[in-house]
Design a protein around this motif. Structure first.
Motif, PDB file in Angstrom:
ATOM      1  N   ASN A 115      -0.265  -0.009 -12.240  1.00  0.00           N
ATOM      2  CA  ASN A 115      -0.859   0.634 -12.024  1.00  0.00           C
ATOM      3  C   ASN A 115      -2.323   0.412 -12.543  1.00  0.00           C
ATOM      4  O   ASN A 115      -3.017   0.514 -12.635  1.00  0.00           O
ATOM      5  N   ALA A 147      -2.314  -3.905  -3.717  1.00  0.00           N
ATOM      6  CA  ALA A 147      -2.311  -3.770  -2.182  1.00  0.00           C
ATOM      7  C   ALA A 147      -3.664  -4.977  -2.025  1.00  0.00           C
ATOM      8  O   ALA A 147      -3.841  -5.724  -1.820  1.00  0.00           O
ATOM      9  N   VAL A 148      -4.486  -3.995  -2.768  1.00  0.00           N
ATOM     10  CA  VAL A 148      -5.964  -4.719  -2.815  1.00  0.00           C
ATOM     11  C   VAL A 148      -6.277  -5.919  -2.996  1.00  0.00           C
ATOM     12  O   VAL A 148      -6.888  -6.758  -3.125  1.00  0.00           O
ATOM     13  N   ASN A 173       1.665   0.339  -4.700  1.00  0.00           N
ATOM     14  CA  ASN A 173       0.001   0.889  -5.031  1.00  0.00           C
ATOM     15  C   ASN A 173      -0.640   0.432  -4.898  1.00  0.00           C
ATOM     16  O   ASN A 173      -0.738  -0.639  -4.527  1.00  0.00           O
ATOM     17  N   LEU A 174      -1.840   1.439  -4.406  1.00  0.00           N
ATOM     18  CA  LEU A 174      -3.357   0.749  -3.047  1.00  0.00           C
ATOM     19  C   LEU A 174      -3.680  -0.989  -4.039  1.00  0.00           C
ATOM     20  O   LEU A 174      -4.386  -1.670  -3.832  1.00  0.00           O
ATOM     21  N   ALA A 201       0.713  -0.900   0.255  1.00  0.00           N
ATOM     22  CA  ALA A 201      -0.168   0.184  -0.432  1.00  0.00           C
ATOM     23  C   ALA A 201       1.053   1.146  -0.079  1.00  0.00           C
ATOM     24  O   ALA A 201       0.614   1.981  -0.278  1.00  0.00           O
TER      25      ALA A 201
END
Length: 301
Positions: A169, A123-124, A119-120, A115
């Motif tokens: 991303n 992570a998700v 990048n988020l 995260a």
């Protein structure tokens, strides 16, 4: 004092090895390798160092976390199976609380790295994959249906997509091709093992395909999925994602897999299912290595 130190040293080393065993290091190594390949393929040259290092470290830690949770949730099953009763939890070398604390540390470290340093999106997606394997597959699918490994294979097929997302991303269609390859590879890979360990699965009450539908039915489906895998592995070449080096490697590897799958279908040699299982691991490793070589030494048709 020297004597006391010598006596305690082996115990400390053994405890370290037990924690390492919880992470299923050979499985995590293969998972991380496919994620690294996804990371490298996502960039035309060399990917950003932070995505390559931190992205794959985070994915590896998440995989280790999922494996540890799997050990905890499968403890009672593992106690009943010859293949798994020597694991750290069934033998009592580690307690469930220790394993869960270890899993939490791995999971938190993974999510923090992905995260904040990658990048988020990665992570998700990684968290969703972790939950898919450690909870949905282990708690529900594994015990609910003989198609458990087919449906649950989505979690294990995610790492190349995660590695790709660490760079871009985004979820790229080419990354989804890598996902599809592992997704289709998983059933013949795991069903070969399930044939070899069918008595263990039956004893533990796990509805693996050879337990619910018989060995002959499973052998047929190993062959059918291997044929489908042959077709799917041609897609990177057909979509011009890869070139002739990959195509040559894919054809040779698929010929080997088909040979083993066909032999498994027409013979009843007891050692053959494990040979198919072991070959399938080598197959996937070399297939992804070929993708990597082809990426950096492109020879297009």
């Amino acid at each position: 004092m020297a004597t006391e130190t010598n006596l305690t040293a082996p115990a400390a080393a053994a405890t370290w090895r037990h924690y390492l065993e919880l992470t299923k290091p050979k499985v995590v190594a293969l998972i991380t390798f496919t994620a690294i390949v996804g990371t490298l393929l996502a960039s035309p040259d060399w990917p950003p160092l932070d995505a390559l290092v931190w992205g794959n470290l985070g994915i590896a830690l998440a995989s280790a976390c999922a494996a540890t949770i799997n050990h905890v949730l499968d403890r009672r099953i593992d106690e009943q199976m010859a293949r798994t009763r020597g694991r750290p939890l069934p033998t009592g070398h580690l307690k469930e609380r220790q394993a869960l604390t270890f899993a939490a540390a791995l999971g938190l470290a993974s999510m923090a790295i992905l995260a904040f340093l990658v990048n988020l999106l990665t992570a998700v997606l990684t968290f969703a994959s972790l939950i898919g394997y450690a909870v949905i597959y282990t708690v529900w699918l594994k015990r609910a249906t003989s198609q458990n490994i087919v449906i649950g294979g989505a979690a294990g097929a995610a790492p190349p997509v995660l590695g790709w997302a660490a760079v871009t991303n985004s979820v790229d269609p080419h990354a989804l091709l890598l996902f599809l390859i592992i997704f289709v590879w998983t059933p013949p890979h795991f069903w070969a093992l399930a044939i070899a360990r069918r008595d263990d699965y039956a004893k533990a009450g796990i509805p693996m395909l050879p337990v619910t539908h018989g060995v002959e039915y499973t052998r047929l489906h190993v062959l059918l999925y291997t044929v489908l895998l042959f077709v799917v592995t041609l897609l990177p070449f057909l979509t011009r994602m890869s070139g002739l080096i990959y195509l040559a490697a894919a054809l040779v590897l698929n010929a080997g897999f088909l040979y083993y799958a066909f032999a498994l279908k027409i013979t009843a040699r007891e050692e053959l299912p494990m040979r198919v299982f072991k070959f399938s691991v080598t197959y996937l490793m070399w297939l992804f290595a070929a993708l990597l070589v082809d990426h950096y030494v492109p020879i297009m048709a």
